[in-house]
Scaffold this active site. Structure first.
Site, short mmCIF file in Angstrom:
data_model
loop_
_atom_site.label_atom_id
_atom_site.label_comp_id
_atom_site.label_asym_id
_atom_site.label_seq_id
_atom_site.Cartn_x
_atom_site.Cartn_y
_atom_site.Cartn_z
N CYS B 100 0.85 -1.20 0.00
CA CYS B 100 0.00 0.00 0.00
C CYS B 100 0.89 1.25 0.00
O CYS B 100 1.93 1.28 -0.66
CB CYS B 100 -0.92 -0.10 1.22
SG CYS B 100 -2.38 0.94 1.28
N SER B 101 0.51 2.28 0.74
CA SER B 101 1.29 3.53 0.75
C SER B 101 2.64 3.39 1.43
O SER B 101 3.41 4.35 1.47
CB SER B 101 0.48 4.66 1.40
OG SER B 101 0.06 4.29 2.70
#
Lengths: 207, 207
Positions: B100-101
């Site tokens: 993800c981020s």
């Protein structure tokens, strides 16, 4: 909608955190981890601890319960406080759910007698001890009881539940938020197609 | 193989626990959750706390790092102890990974300059700030750096990594143990096929 997830020693982390993640992102849902007493609870590998923030007594009537499985399930079947809480909470729930071997705990609480239910493939037949009809499916819905198959199936179970609770559009938005567009690099997740040797190899991984 | 997963305030739990579950079941792997200092770290909803059992200083040279994402990533980009630990650990790792981020943190550590990488669809373009080439794929491998897409993609990322680290048969056995035979009830996990309205609805769920 208040969701309670009971934690007990040697639960499998993804059993709890998969459904948690789906439901915690859903509008109007609050999730609380509960245990015999508040405090950190170790998972089946002993290397992850999630904090329970409430005791069973603190949360007698949640709207939804999600009972995880794990190597500790068989010890947990003898945990009378946990089993009694499941039985009692179920009288008030909108949904009573489980992931993996967590369904055995629903069985021990007397909730599955005569009902179809699922579990991790390795313990599916154990459901018969509780009068349940074992079903080898990803998610099995029987009235307000929703059981999921092993470990990662909790994500599918929670999205199914959320679709029923809040409508398909809400479930779809959560699915997009968690980018649940699974692309397993191998085709090896089902006991229906696994060789005996691979099943034994998988079982040897149990902590 | 020693795996370290750094936790920071407002990480997304499944980003960390998906890969954790895959790798913790793998023979010969040990996973440790680390943070600025040992102790419980709250996730993005503030309702789940996972205990870090080591500080960055305790674990300067793990074999693998898995950096999760979450709403807290943007604050974490300014956490110099975390970013410096990622940069330094990377010098010793066999694999440096993110979910993800979390890939933005690899970028901030200077590890993605000129390399293809992925992230959650909502922040994919942010990778350009760090000289990376954003790629909208589930898992992107670039040498020893492996980045995964949003949240649930960490499971696919970790199985991919495990296949490389321990061979396909081992990865398949873990996949069977966690019954990763995904059957999402809806087809809504990809931003490539989502409507603008659904993307906005998904983003509105961010805590």
């Amino acid at each position: 909608m208040h969701v309670a997830i009971p934690l007990y020693p040697r639960f499998t982390a993804l059993d709890a955190v998969g459904p948690y993640t789906v439901l915690a992102f859903a509008p109007g849902f609050t999730v609380t981890f509960v245990a015999g007493q508040a405090g950190p609870v170790p998972d089946d590998h002993g290397t992850l601890r999630i904090a329970a923030t409430a005791s069973y007594a603190d949360l007698p009537a949640p709207d939804v319960i999600v009972v995880p499985g794990g190597s500790g399930t068989f010890d947990a079947l003898a945990d009378e406080a946990l089993v009694a809480w499941i039985r009692q909470a179920h009288e008030h729930t909108r949904w009573t759910t489980s992931v993996c071997s967590g369904s055995l705990l629903l069985g021990a609480a007397g909730l599955l007698d005569g009902l179809p239910a699922t579990s991790h493939w390795a313990v599916l037949d154990e459901l018969k001890k509780y009068g349940a009809e074992p079903v080898s499916e990803r998610v099995v819905t029987s009235g307000k009881i929703v059981t999921g198959a092993g470990v990662s199936a909790g994500i599918d179970m929670a999205l199914t539940l959320l679709g029923q609770a809040s409508g398909e559009e809400t479930a779809r938005s959560v699915q997009l938020m968690i980018e649940y567009d699974p692309q397993p690099p191998f085709d090896s997740g089902s006991a229906k197609t696994a060789s005996q040797a691979m099943m034994e190899r998988a079982l040897s991984l149990l902590p």
